[in-house]
Design a protein around this motif. Sequence first.
Motif, PDB file in Angstrom:
ATOM      1  N   GLU A 106       0.828  -1.211   0.000  1.00 26.43           N
ATOM      2  CA  GLU A 106       0.000   0.000   0.000  1.00 26.43           C
ATOM      3  C   GLU A 106       0.865   1.265   0.000  1.00 26.43           C
ATOM      4  N   THR A 112       2.490   1.618  -3.403  1.00 27.33           N
ATOM      5  CA  THR A 112       1.469   2.012  -4.379  1.00 27.33           C
ATOM      6  C   THR A 112       1.139   3.488  -4.243  1.00 27.33           C
ATOM      7  N   ARG A 113       0.973   3.952  -3.010  1.00 20.37           N
ATOM      8  CA  ARG A 113       0.658   5.365  -2.787  1.00 20.37           C
ATOM      9  C   ARG A 113       1.747   6.257  -3.368  1.00 20.37           C
ATOM     10  N   ALA A 116       1.818   6.004  -7.217  1.00 24.70           N
ATOM     11  CA  ALA A 116       0.682   6.718  -7.813  1.00 24.70           C
ATOM     12  C   ALA A 116       0.941   8.220  -7.814  1.00 24.70           C
ATOM     13  N   ILE A 162      -5.944  11.244  -4.187  1.00 24.81           N
ATOM     14  CA  ILE A 162      -6.285   9.848  -3.924  1.00 24.81           C
ATOM     15  C   ILE A 162      -7.415   9.763  -2.911  1.00 24.81           C
ATOM     16  N   ILE A 172      -7.156   3.240  -1.741  1.00 21.27           N
ATOM     17  CA  ILE A 172      -6.169   2.322  -2.311  1.00 21.27           C
ATOM     18  C   ILE A 172      -6.567   0.911  -1.892  1.00 21.27           C
ATOM     19  N   SER A 194      -2.438  -3.644  -7.360  1.00 21.58           N
ATOM     20  CA  SER A 194      -3.042  -2.647  -6.486  1.00 21.58           C
ATOM     21  C   SER A 194      -3.845  -1.684  -7.350  1.00 21.58           C
ATOM     22  N   GLU A 195      -4.864  -1.121  -6.731  1.00 23.02           N
ATOM     23  CA  GLU A 195      -5.708  -0.152  -7.429  1.00 23.02           C
ATOM     24  C   GLU A 195      -5.799   1.116  -6.600  1.00 23.02           C
ATOM     25  N   VAL A 196      -5.828   2.234  -7.303  1.00 20.99           N
ATOM     26  CA  VAL A 196      -5.918   3.543  -6.673  1.00 20.99           C
ATOM     27  C   VAL A 196      -7.105   4.266  -7.288  1.00 20.99           C
TER      28      VAL A 196
END
Length: 188
Positions: free
Chosen positions: A68, A71-72, A75, A127, A130, A139-141
């Motif tokens: 996470e 990913t953050r 992104a 955002i 997440i 992963s998806e945001v």
Amino acid sequence: MDAAFAHQQSQRALRQRNFLAIGCLGLGIACLALVTMAVRREREVILQPVVPRTMSISSSGVSRDYLEAVTRDTAQLALNRSPETLQYWMDSILKISAPEARGGLKSKLIGIIEEQQGSQVTQFVTIDWIRVDPASLTSEVGGVLHTIVASRDVRRENRVFRFAWKYEGLSLKLRGFGVLSRKDQIDE
């Protein structure tokens, strides 16, 4: 006398050969034991406290919290760009990408750079959520993608972005990312 001397020399050479063979066998067994221990031992790296929770990564897989956080940050890096920072933007994304994905990513990023170079178009994302799946390394945001032209906010769109990852050893690398269509979001 020569036969006795030759016999003595050959016996000494045989003893040296036997000691060397025993030494090599011992070193071979030690190397095999060290390799076995290195392969079986789970590696772990303690990460610096730049995240809200204490995290670590290990050779057994990626933790949900670590995926996470990465990913953050990715992104924010991938979805925030302006004409002044395009080269840094591309170089930074390529640094965190998997070697086998770099060619495809680079060609897509160059296309974006050519399209945006010299314009006054800036994009950034806020955002909202997440979602991560450590098992599939995806992963998806979800968030709002803002498009700014000059100093006017001309477009705000709710978008969902998917990131695909590769984990090898203790290294998490980006395989690819993109926006999900409405159909993809509904199917899931």
